[in-house]
Design a protein around this motif. Structure first.
Motif, mmCIF file in Angstrom:
data_model
loop_
_atom_site.group_PDB
_atom_site.id
_atom_site.type_symbol
_atom_site.label_atom_id
_atom_site.label_comp_id
_atom_site.label_asym_id
_atom_site.label_seq_id
_atom_site.Cartn_x
_atom_site.Cartn_y
_atom_site.Cartn_z
ATOM 1 N N VAL A 30 0.849 -1.186 0.000
ATOM 2 C CA VAL A 30 0.000 0.000 0.000
ATOM 3 C C VAL A 30 0.886 1.237 0.000
ATOM 4 O O VAL A 30 1.678 1.439 0.920
ATOM 5 C CB VAL A 30 -0.946 -0.004 1.224
ATOM 6 C CG1 VAL A 30 -1.815 1.240 1.239
ATOM 7 C CG2 VAL A 30 -1.806 -1.264 1.216
ATOM 8 N N GLU A 31 0.756 2.039 -1.053
ATOM 9 C CA GLU A 31 1.498 3.300 -1.140
ATOM 10 C C GLU A 31 0.701 4.362 -0.366
ATOM 11 O O GLU A 31 -0.526 4.247 -0.241
ATOM 12 C CB GLU A 31 1.658 3.713 -2.608
ATOM 13 C CG GLU A 31 2.485 2.719 -3.423
ATOM 14 C CD GLU A 31 2.619 3.083 -4.906
ATOM 15 O OE1 GLU A 31 2.533 4.280 -5.231
ATOM 16 O OE2 GLU A 31 2.814 2.166 -5.705
ATOM 17 N N PRO A 32 1.379 5.387 0.154
ATOM 18 C CA PRO A 32 0.664 6.419 0.931
ATOM 19 C C PRO A 32 -0.520 7.022 0.171
ATOM 20 O O PRO A 32 -1.577 7.263 0.754
ATOM 21 C CB PRO A 32 1.741 7.474 1.201
ATOM 22 C CG PRO A 32 3.021 6.700 1.175
ATOM 23 C CD PRO A 32 2.825 5.613 0.147
ATOM 24 N N PHE A 33 -0.364 7.232 -1.143
ATOM 25 C CA PHE A 33 -1.456 7.813 -1.930
ATOM 26 C C PHE A 33 -2.642 6.850 -1.999
ATOM 27 O O PHE A 33 -3.792 7.270 -2.001
ATOM 28 C CB PHE A 33 -0.975 8.191 -3.332
ATOM 29 C CG PHE A 33 -2.013 8.944 -4.130
ATOM 30 C CD1 PHE A 33 -2.495 10.167 -3.691
ATOM 31 C CD2 PHE A 33 -2.518 8.422 -5.310
ATOM 32 C CE1 PHE A 33 -3.456 10.858 -4.416
ATOM 33 C CE2 PHE A 33 -3.485 9.101 -6.037
ATOM 34 C CZ PHE A 33 -3.951 10.329 -5.591
ATOM 35 N N ASP A 34 -2.364 5.535 -2.029
ATOM 36 C CA ASP A 34 -3.450 4.543 -2.011
ATOM 37 C C ASP A 34 -4.283 4.716 -0.748
ATOM 38 O O ASP A 34 -5.513 4.763 -0.794
ATOM 39 C CB ASP A 34 -2.901 3.100 -2.001
ATOM 40 C CG ASP A 34 -2.179 2.716 -3.261
ATOM 41 O OD1 ASP A 34 -2.658 3.066 -4.354
ATOM 42 O OD2 ASP A 34 -1.134 2.050 -3.150
ATOM 43 N N GLU A 35 -3.607 4.756 0.366
ATOM 44 C CA GLU A 35 -4.277 4.881 1.670
ATOM 45 C C GLU A 35 -5.178 6.113 1.685
ATOM 46 O O GLU A 35 -6.333 6.049 2.119
ATOM 47 C CB GLU A 35 -3.218 4.972 2.775
ATOM 48 C CG GLU A 35 -3.762 5.100 4.163
ATOM 49 C CD GLU A 35 -4.413 3.842 4.712
ATOM 50 O OE1 GLU A 35 -5.430 3.980 5.421
ATOM 51 O OE2 GLU A 35 -3.931 2.732 4.429
ATOM 52 N N GLU A 36 -4.664 7.215 1.180
ATOM 53 C CA GLU A 36 -5.409 8.476 1.161
ATOM 54 C C GLU A 36 -6.658 8.359 0.275
ATOM 55 O O GLU A 36 -7.769 8.689 0.703
ATOM 56 C CB GLU A 36 -4.482 9.595 0.667
ATOM 57 C CG GLU A 36 -5.106 10.972 0.624
ATOM 58 C CD GLU A 36 -5.386 11.598 1.981
ATOM 59 O OE1 GLU A 36 -6.122 12.601 2.009
ATOM 60 O OE2 GLU A 36 -4.911 11.095 3.018
ATOM 61 N N VAL A 37 -6.484 7.896 -0.960
ATOM 62 C CA VAL A 37 -7.606 7.797 -1.895
ATOM 63 C C VAL A 37 -8.633 6.780 -1.415
ATOM 64 O O VAL A 37 -9.840 7.042 -1.424
ATOM 65 C CB VAL A 37 -7.109 7.424 -3.312
ATOM 66 C CG1 VAL A 37 -8.275 7.094 -4.237
ATOM 67 C CG2 VAL A 37 -6.275 8.553 -3.897
ATOM 68 N N LEU A 38 -8.157 5.622 -0.971
ATOM 69 C CA LEU A 38 -9.071 4.554 -0.576
ATOM 70 C C LEU A 38 -9.861 4.893 0.687
ATOM 71 O O LEU A 38 -10.982 4.438 0.853
ATOM 72 C CB LEU A 38 -8.302 3.246 -0.386
ATOM 73 C CG LEU A 38 -7.695 2.670 -1.669
ATOM 74 C CD1 LEU A 38 -6.800 1.486 -1.349
ATOM 75 C CD2 LEU A 38 -8.765 2.292 -2.669
#
Length: 154
Positions: A30-38
């Motif tokens: 999980v990339e930081p941007f994934d966490e944010e968007v998801l």
């Protein structure tokens, strides 16, 4: 098809998050941007003119997919597709993909594009089967894990 495909409602935001996090942890990380968007699908997808769909059977969410707007108003990114591990093999992903293609045609989109990884051989095979062709991957691809970009002209 015992399940139906429904549009996003905020009550399903947790399912969207959990399905995608599980998929990412299984295949990548999980990339930081994934966490944010998801964790904020309404902010990053719905409120920006995007769409999220779910495969639902009875009261259970089995899978999900999103269409995110790009800089071109008529090109959408097919993204965030994930299916519950115990539901894989039922062609839920293919049904979600076909639903997105039909939705895009009905809304007169120019094309659907996606980023993927060639190590996901089954996914690449399915995308090709549905008519997606490979494009040149830009150097500043939004995902570290992607090594292939594909497009389906509608």
């Amino acid at each position: 098809m015992a399940f139906k495909i429904i549009s996003f409602e905020s009550q399903y935001a947790k399912d969207f998050y959990e399905l995608n996090i599980e998929w990412l942890n299984t295949h990548f990380y999980v990339e930081p941007f994934d966490e944010e968007v998801l964790s904020k699908p309404e902010t990053y997808i719905i409120n920006k003119g995007g769409y999220i769909f779910f495969a639902k059977e009875n009261d259970n969410i089995l899978g999900t997919v999103a269409l995110m707007p790009t800089n071109d108003a008529l090109i959408f990114e097919l993204t965030k597709m994930a299916v519950l591990p115990n539901q894989r093999g039922r062609k839920i992903g293919q049904q979600l993909l076909q639903y997105c293609i039909n939705f895009a045609k009905d809304h007169h989109f120019k094309s659907l594009m996606l980023y993927s990884a060639t190590k996901l051989e089954n996914a690449i095979y399915i995308y090709r089967k549905f008519g997606f062709v490979e494009l040149k991957l830009e150097k500043n691809s939004p995902y570290n894990r992607s090594d292939i970009k594909m497009e389906l002209k509608l």
